[in-house]
Write a protein that holds these residues in place. Structure first.
Motif, PDB file in Angstrom:
ATOM      1  N   VAL A 118       0.863  -1.192   0.000  1.00  0.00           N
ATOM      2  CA  VAL A 118       0.000   0.000   0.000  1.00  0.00           C
ATOM      3  C   VAL A 118       0.896   1.238   0.000  1.00  0.00           C
ATOM      4  O   VAL A 118       1.757   1.387   0.873  1.00  0.00           O
ATOM      5  N   ILE A 119       0.726   2.118  -1.008  1.00  0.00           N
ATOM      6  CA  ILE A 119       1.566   3.319  -1.138  1.00  0.00           C
ATOM      7  C   ILE A 119       1.146   4.343  -0.103  1.00  0.00           C
ATOM      8  O   ILE A 119      -0.044   4.707  -0.009  1.00  0.00           O
ATOM      9  N   ASP A 120       2.124   4.785   0.677  1.00  0.00           N
ATOM     10  CA  ASP A 120       1.847   5.851   1.638  1.00  0.00           C
ATOM     11  C   ASP A 120       1.900   7.216   0.964  1.00  0.00           C
ATOM     12  O   ASP A 120       1.015   8.053   1.157  1.00  0.00           O
ATOM     13  N   GLN A 121       2.980   7.440   0.208  1.00  0.00           N
ATOM     14  CA  GLN A 121       3.095   8.717  -0.529  1.00  0.00           C
ATOM     15  C   GLN A 121       4.063   8.557  -1.704  1.00  0.00           C
ATOM     16  O   GLN A 121       4.942   7.697  -1.690  1.00  0.00           O
ATOM     17  N   ALA A 122       3.821   9.413  -2.700  1.00  0.00           N
ATOM     18  CA  ALA A 122       4.705   9.477  -3.890  1.00  0.00           C
ATOM     19  C   ALA A 122       4.956  10.952  -4.197  1.00  0.00           C
ATOM     20  O   ALA A 122       4.006  11.751  -4.263  1.00  0.00           O
ATOM     21  N   TYR A 123       6.212  11.286  -4.376  1.00  0.00           N
ATOM     22  CA  TYR A 123       6.568  12.693  -4.579  1.00  0.00           C
ATOM     23  C   TYR A 123       7.827  12.781  -5.467  1.00  0.00           C
ATOM     24  O   TYR A 123       8.556  11.804  -5.646  1.00  0.00           O
ATOM     25  N   SER A 124       8.099  14.003  -5.988  1.00  0.00           N
ATOM     26  CA  SER A 124       9.273  14.237  -6.874  1.00  0.00           C
ATOM     27  C   SER A 124      10.117  15.360  -6.299  1.00  0.00           C
ATOM     28  O   SER A 124       9.598  16.448  -6.001  1.00  0.00           O
ATOM     29  N   LYS A 125      11.416  15.093  -6.172  1.00  0.00           N
ATOM     30  CA  LYS A 125      12.390  16.126  -5.784  1.00  0.00           C
ATOM     31  C   LYS A 125      13.376  16.435  -6.907  1.00  0.00           C
ATOM     32  O   LYS A 125      14.037  17.458  -6.881  1.00  0.00           O
ATOM     33  N   ILE A 126      13.454  15.512  -7.828  1.00  0.00           N
ATOM     34  CA  ILE A 126      14.329  15.689  -8.984  1.00  0.00           C
ATOM     35  C   ILE A 126      13.471  15.517 -10.228  1.00  0.00           C
ATOM     36  O   ILE A 126      12.572  14.669 -10.257  1.00  0.00           O
ATOM     37  N   SER A 127      13.748  16.318 -11.215  1.00  0.00           N
ATOM     38  CA  SER A 127      12.850  16.387 -12.368  1.00  0.00           C
ATOM     39  C   SER A 127      12.788  15.100 -13.168  1.00  0.00           C
ATOM     40  O   SER A 127      11.852  14.916 -13.939  1.00  0.00           O
ATOM     41  N   ASN A 128      13.697  14.189 -12.991  1.00  0.00           N
ATOM     42  CA  ASN A 128      13.665  12.943 -13.761  1.00  0.00           C
ATOM     43  C   ASN A 128      13.330  11.736 -12.886  1.00  0.00           C
ATOM     44  O   ASN A 128      13.578  10.601 -13.271  1.00  0.00           O
ATOM     45  N   LEU A 199      10.067  20.637 -12.027  1.00  0.00           N
ATOM     46  CA  LEU A 199      10.579  21.268 -13.238  1.00  0.00           C
ATOM     47  C   LEU A 199      12.053  20.916 -13.459  1.00  0.00           C
ATOM     48  O   LEU A 199      12.822  20.720 -12.510  1.00  0.00           O
ATOM     49  N   ALA A 200      12.411  20.915 -14.715  1.00  0.00           N
ATOM     50  CA  ALA A 200      13.827  20.712 -15.054  1.00  0.00           C
ATOM     51  C   ALA A 200      14.641  21.935 -14.665  1.00  0.00           C
ATOM     52  O   ALA A 200      14.121  23.058 -14.575  1.00  0.00           O
ATOM     53  N   ALA A 201      15.922  21.679 -14.423  1.00  0.00           N
ATOM     54  CA  ALA A 201      16.814  22.801 -14.090  1.00  0.00           C
ATOM     55  C   ALA A 201      17.087  23.632 -15.341  1.00  0.00           C
ATOM     56  O   ALA A 201      17.235  23.095 -16.445  1.00  0.00           O
ATOM     57  N   PRO A 202      17.157  24.934 -15.194  1.00  0.00           N
ATOM     58  CA  PRO A 202      17.569  25.755 -16.338  1.00  0.00           C
ATOM     59  C   PRO A 202      19.047  25.480 -16.656  1.00  0.00           C
ATOM     60  O   PRO A 202      19.867  25.371 -15.749  1.00  0.00           O
ATOM     61  N   TYR A 261      33.340  32.042  -8.658  1.00  0.00           N
ATOM     62  CA  TYR A 261      32.012  32.105  -8.038  1.00  0.00           C
ATOM     63  C   TYR A 261      31.236  30.839  -8.371  1.00  0.00           C
ATOM     64  O   TYR A 261      31.408  30.240  -9.451  1.00  0.00           O
ATOM     65  N   ILE A 262      30.355  30.430  -7.425  1.00  0.00           N
ATOM     66  CA  ILE A 262      29.443  29.304  -7.637  1.00  0.00           C
ATOM     67  C   ILE A 262      28.062  29.883  -7.899  1.00  0.00           C
ATOM     68  O   ILE A 262      27.521  30.648  -7.084  1.00  0.00           O
ATOM     69  N   ILE A 263      27.492  29.521  -9.057  1.00  0.00           N
ATOM     70  CA  ILE A 263      26.178  30.027  -9.442  1.00  0.00           C
ATOM     71  C   ILE A 263      25.201  28.858  -9.414  1.00  0.00           C
ATOM     72  O   ILE A 263      25.479  27.792  -9.999  1.00  0.00           O
ATOM     73  N   LYS A 264      24.067  29.033  -8.737  1.00  0.00           N
ATOM     74  CA  LYS A 264      23.000  28.035  -8.716  1.00  0.00           C
ATOM     75  C   LYS A 264      21.723  28.679  -9.219  1.00  0.00           C
ATOM     76  O   LYS A 264      21.421  29.836  -8.893  1.00  0.00           O
ATOM     77  N   ALA A 265      20.965  27.886 -10.002  1.00  0.00           N
ATOM     78  CA  ALA A 265      19.709  28.401 -10.542  1.00  0.00           C
ATOM     79  C   ALA A 265      18.679  27.279 -10.584  1.00  0.00           C
ATOM     80  O   ALA A 265      19.030  26.112 -10.806  1.00  0.00           O
ATOM     81  N   TYR A 266      17.412  27.624 -10.352  1.00  0.00           N
ATOM     82  CA  TYR A 266      16.321  26.661 -10.492  1.00  0.00           C
ATOM     83  C   TYR A 266      15.076  27.420 -10.923  1.00  0.00           C
ATOM     84  O   TYR A 266      14.961  28.642 -10.760  1.00  0.00           O
ATOM     85  N   ALA A 267      14.134  26.647 -11.485  1.00  0.00           N
ATOM     86  CA  ALA A 267      12.835  27.205 -11.890  1.00  0.00           C
ATOM     87  C   ALA A 267      11.770  26.758 -10.889  1.00  0.00           C
ATOM     88  O   ALA A 267      11.914  25.740 -10.208  1.00  0.00           O
ATOM     89  N   TRP A 268      10.699  27.532 -10.781  1.00  0.00           N
ATOM     90  CA  TRP A 268       9.561  27.098  -9.966  1.00  0.00           C
ATOM     91  C   TRP A 268       8.294  27.191 -10.812  1.00  0.00           C
ATOM     92  O   TRP A 268       8.221  27.948 -11.781  1.00  0.00           O
ATOM     93  N   ASN A 269       7.316  26.377 -10.407  1.00  0.00           N
ATOM     94  CA  ASN A 269       6.070  26.365 -11.163  1.00  0.00           C
ATOM     95  C   ASN A 269       5.077  27.339 -10.564  1.00  0.00           C
ATOM     96  O   ASN A 269       5.408  28.103  -9.651  1.00  0.00           O
ATOM     97  N   ASP A 276      14.608  21.285 -10.326  1.00  0.00           N
ATOM     98  CA  ASP A 276      16.026  20.963 -10.172  1.00  0.00           C
ATOM     99  C   ASP A 276      16.847  22.237 -10.194  1.00  0.00           C
ATOM    100  O   ASP A 276      16.503  23.223 -10.871  1.00  0.00           O
ATOM    101  N   ASP A 277      17.952  22.179  -9.450  1.00  0.00           N
ATOM    102  CA  ASP A 277      18.876  23.315  -9.551  1.00  0.00           C
ATOM    103  C   ASP A 277      20.056  22.946 -10.454  1.00  0.00           C
ATOM    104  O   ASP A 277      20.368  21.781 -10.653  1.00  0.00           O
ATOM    105  N   PHE A 278      20.652  23.973 -10.997  1.00  0.00           N
ATOM    106  CA  PHE A 278      21.814  23.837 -11.907  1.00  0.00           C
ATOM    107  C   PHE A 278      22.958  24.629 -11.294  1.00  0.00           C
ATOM    108  O   PHE A 278      22.790  25.808 -10.943  1.00  0.00           O
ATOM    109  N   THR A 279      24.098  23.971 -11.120  1.00  0.00           N
ATOM    110  CA  THR A 279      25.255  24.618 -10.494  1.00  0.00           C
ATOM    111  C   THR A 279      26.338  24.841 -11.546  1.00  0.00           C
ATOM    112  O   THR A 279      26.637  23.944 -12.347  1.00  0.00           O
ATOM    113  N   TYR A 280      26.911  26.031 -11.515  1.00  0.00           N
ATOM    114  CA  TYR A 280      27.951  26.390 -12.506  1.00  0.00           C
ATOM    115  C   TYR A 280      29.028  27.197 -11.790  1.00  0.00           C
ATOM    116  O   TYR A 280      28.726  28.101 -11.002  1.00  0.00           O
TER     117      TYR A 280
END
Length: 736
Positions: A118-128, A199-202, A261-269, A276-280
């Motif tokens: 029996v599934i308690d919960q299903a969720y996504s933290k990474i876009s894939n 969402l996918a990371a930019p 410098y470390i740059i991080k970016a993510y999109a939100w719905n 997802d975040d993208f690190t550069y």
């Protein structure tokens, strides 16, 4: 059909079951083709003579639970239902004929699958992916997770909760189910849960347009309502910068140059759920280097450029430009050597720092003036004997010049000047090696053309000139340094005579007689010619030869010779040359008289002129024949006791004669009266030998003595003259 991932555990369980089935081969076999939590599905081949089949499943370790099922002879597969999950069953299959007799049987062991999770919960933290959580199921050794959308189905086997399905599409709604697995099989799917991937990371594109800024851009992200971009130093210093935007680009400013410098970016719905975040990692471009120093290498046309390192710079590029040519050098250190610089040029030197982000602005240009080029158009001349003038063209950035002059005897002198010419003292007959350098603060110019300059040879010394004839002068001198050939010049009398040669003596011929010349000897070399300032030496040629114009007879045996000459000062000597001997006369005028010439003789008469300069050549000879003047037939006769008569035949009745007798006892003379051809000597000693000569007598001058002489012996007869005996002619002659 779902795409299976991580099914190795499940496939292994099935292979174990098949091993059990195949080991029970007794001629009648049963195979399992599906197992669930509460059912086992079997199949078997037709058995000959069988009219029905009976299958009994007995739970192991569970008292009183068994299940019986009958199947007709046309049925070759069947299912055992209502079984207990996760239970091991002994399954007995029997082939029965129409009489109820068991023809064959086989038994296998098979476990049912675990109970349905029996599934308690299903969720996504990474876009894939989607992560699923459930309560553990007894007896389950694994779980099969399934994510299905309209287009695809993806399965993943995991061993425990939570489990994650990977390989999904971003921002996509999936139906999630789970099945439990053991060695017997897999359960039925659980009731589904819906879950949506985030969402996918930019995907960032990052650059550093300047040393204190970073530009970030990205493509639009599916289902994104906005974006968050943060930036901070990789070393943790300073504060983090964060920007929220609905655009697809932004620029961070006021950053530190050359810093990572470390740059991080993510999109939100639309619900604000981040994707997802993208690190550069991005470094800002470096600042321009500071404290640029340029040092010129005097030993070569190159410059050493140094600077203070710039933060974050990986490479430095040095550019040196003179307007026409750009020279570069690259280095990772804080100095660089710029080679192949041109002399006489001004370069503007700048330094640019580079890293993986880009380049800094070039530094302010530093002026570099190179060493001057070697002077050109060098000319060397002797403006006057003993002085060399070296001149050249000015060169760019030449502040002053130095001229070095080294003679072939090893002596070196130099001249330092800001002008374009220098004067040097020089010696005749020397070769000088001359080089010219230009100087400025950067140093000395390269070596240019080196010149060998040979001065004109010295004037010959110890010059001596002497006339050797009326038309020739012999000149001698001492050898001088640098001379390859000598030229002797005699100037005078309106003309110029030359003599060339390598010897230190020369005879100038074809000169004019009785003429004063100035004789000069010049030494020549092929390289430089001659020193034309040599002193001359005066010399006079011998007198001209006189020309005999007339010979006249002044008297018996007296001849006057007349000549013509243009000599200024000379003494003339006339010579009459014949078998009878030589006769001379001397005069400083134009005539002289020859006396006592033998009569009846032939002469060659010539004249010479003599002066302090020398003696002329003889004049042309003029023949002279004197007059039949001495008597012939001279005889002696006894005259009385003590006398002698001398007799002769006169050659000319007009000539008077005188007779001379010379003996050891005395000399005697007699002269006849005019017209007679004899004379008497009355007293003469006998017993002696006498030499007798009869000579003509002239009105001028002394007695002539050139007539033939005869010898006679005068004997004694007692005390008187005896016989007179002729003894022959005398060879002795007196010449005047």
């Amino acid at each position: 059909m779902c795409t299976a991932k991580n099914k190795s555990i499940f496939i292994g369980l099935l292979f174990n079951c098949l091993d059990v089935i195949f080991s029970a081969n007794t001629g009648f076999s049963v195979s399992i083709y599906d197992v669930t939590s509460r059912s086992i599905c079997l199949r078997w081949p037709k058995f000959s003579g069988a009219s029905s089949y009976r299958v009994t499943a007995t739970a192991a370790n569970t008292v009183g639970h068994s299940l019986l099922a009958h199947f007709s002879d046309v049925t070759f597969k069947g299912s055992l239902m209502s079984l207990i999950p996760d239970t091991n069953y002994a399954i007995l299959a029997e082939a029965i004929d129409k009489n109820g007799i068991i023809l064959a049987e086989t038994q296998i062991m098979q476990s049912t699958a675990p109970d349905i999770p029996v599934i308690d919960q299903a969720y996504s933290k990474i876009s894939n992916s989607i992560t699923v959580e459930w309560r553990p199921v007894r007896g389950a050794t694994g779980y099969l997770l399934t994510a299905q959308d309209r287009d695809s189905c993806i399965e993943t086997v995991v061993t425990k909760s939570p489990g994650t399905v990977m390989g999904l599409k971003p921002a996509t709604l999936y139906r999630i189910t789970i099945r439990s697995i053991n060695s017997g099989g897999k359960s039925q799917p659980s009731p589904f849960r819906k879950a949506k991937t985030v969402l996918a990371a930019p995907v960032l594109s990052v650059s550093s347009p300047s040393c204190d800024s970073i530009a970030v851009s990205w493509k639009a992200v599916f289902m994104a309502a906005g974006f968050s971009v943060s930036l901070m130093r990789s070393d943790g210093l300073g504060r983090m910068l964060k920007e929220n935007t609905t655009n697809t680009s932004l620029i961070f400013t006021n950053l530190d140059p050359g810093t990572l410098y470390i740059i991080k970016a993510y999109a939100w719905n639309v619900d604000g759920i981040p994707g997802d975040d993208f690190t550069y990692n991005q470094r800002t471009s470096p600042n321009a280097p500071a404290d640029v120093q340029v040092a010129f290498n005097r030993g070569a046309l190159r410059a050493i450029v140094s600077w203070m390192p710039a933060e974050g710079a990986l490479i430095y590029s040095v550019t040196a430009s003179n307007g026409l040519l750009k020279l570069k050098c690259n280095t990772s250190s804080a100095s660089c050597v710029v080679s192949s610089l041109q002399c006489g040029s001004e370069y503007y030197v700048s330094v640019t720092a580079y890293n993986d982000a880009g380049s800094s602005k070039p530094t302010d240009a530093v002026s570099l003036k190179t060493i001057p080029c070697a002077p050109v158009n060098i000319s060397i001349e002797e403006d006057e004997p003993g002085h060399l003038l070296v001149s050249w063209s000015s060169v760019n950035f030449g502040h002053y010049y130095m001229v070095f002059v080294k003679s072939d005897d090893g002596l070196e002198v130099h001249c330092n000047t800001s002008h374009t010419q220098c004067h040097f003292q020089s010696d005749c007959g020397f070769t000088y090696v001359i080089s010219v350098f230009a100087y400025n603060k950067a140093g000395q110019s390269p070596l240019g053309d080196v010149f060998n300059y040979t001065t004109a040879p010295c004037c010959p010394s110890d010059l001596r000139a002497a006339a050797v004839s009326s038309h020739a002068v012999q000149v001698t001198w001492a050898a001088v340094r640098g001379a390859e050939v000598y030229q002797t010049r005699a100037a005078g009398g309106g003309g110029l005579e030359l003599c060339n040669g390598t010897a230190t003596a020369c005879t100038l011929s074809a000169l004019r007689c009785d003429t004063r010349y100035n004789v000069t000897v010049y030494a020549f070399s092929e390289a430089r010619g001659s020193n034309m300032s040599c002193a001359s030496k005066p010399v006079a040629t011998a007198p001209c030869s006189p020309e005999i114009k007339n010979i006249s007879k002044e008297a018996l045996s007296v001849i006057s010779v007349h000549w013509q000459s243009n000599n200024e000062e000379a003494t003339y000597i006339v010579t009459a040359r014949g078998e009878a001997g030589l006769w001379h006369c001397t005069s400083s005028g134009s005539s002289c008289t020859l006396i006592n010439l033998p009569c009846g003789s032939t002469f060659s008469v010539s004249a010479i002129a003599r002066s302090p300069a020398g003696q002329s050549l003889p004049s042309y000879s003029v023949p002279l024949e004197t007059g039949a003047c001495c008597p012939s037939g001279v005889k002696l006769y006894r005259l009385g006791n003590n006398g002698i008569r001398v007799y002769w035949r006169a050659s000319d009745e007009k000539i008077n004669y005188s007779t001379d007798l010379h003996g050891s006892k005395g000399n005697f003379t007699c002269s006849p009266s005019s017209g007679l051809s004899h004379c008497d000597i009355t007293e003469i000693p006998c017993g002696d030998v006498y030499m007798v000569v009869v000579s003509p007598v002239t009105d001028k001058g002394p007695k002539l003595t050139f007539c033939p002489k005869k010898i006679y012996s005068v004997t004694c007869s007692g005390s008187s003259v005896g016989m007179v005996i002729y003894r022959g002619k005398s060879n002795a002659e007196q010449r005047i």
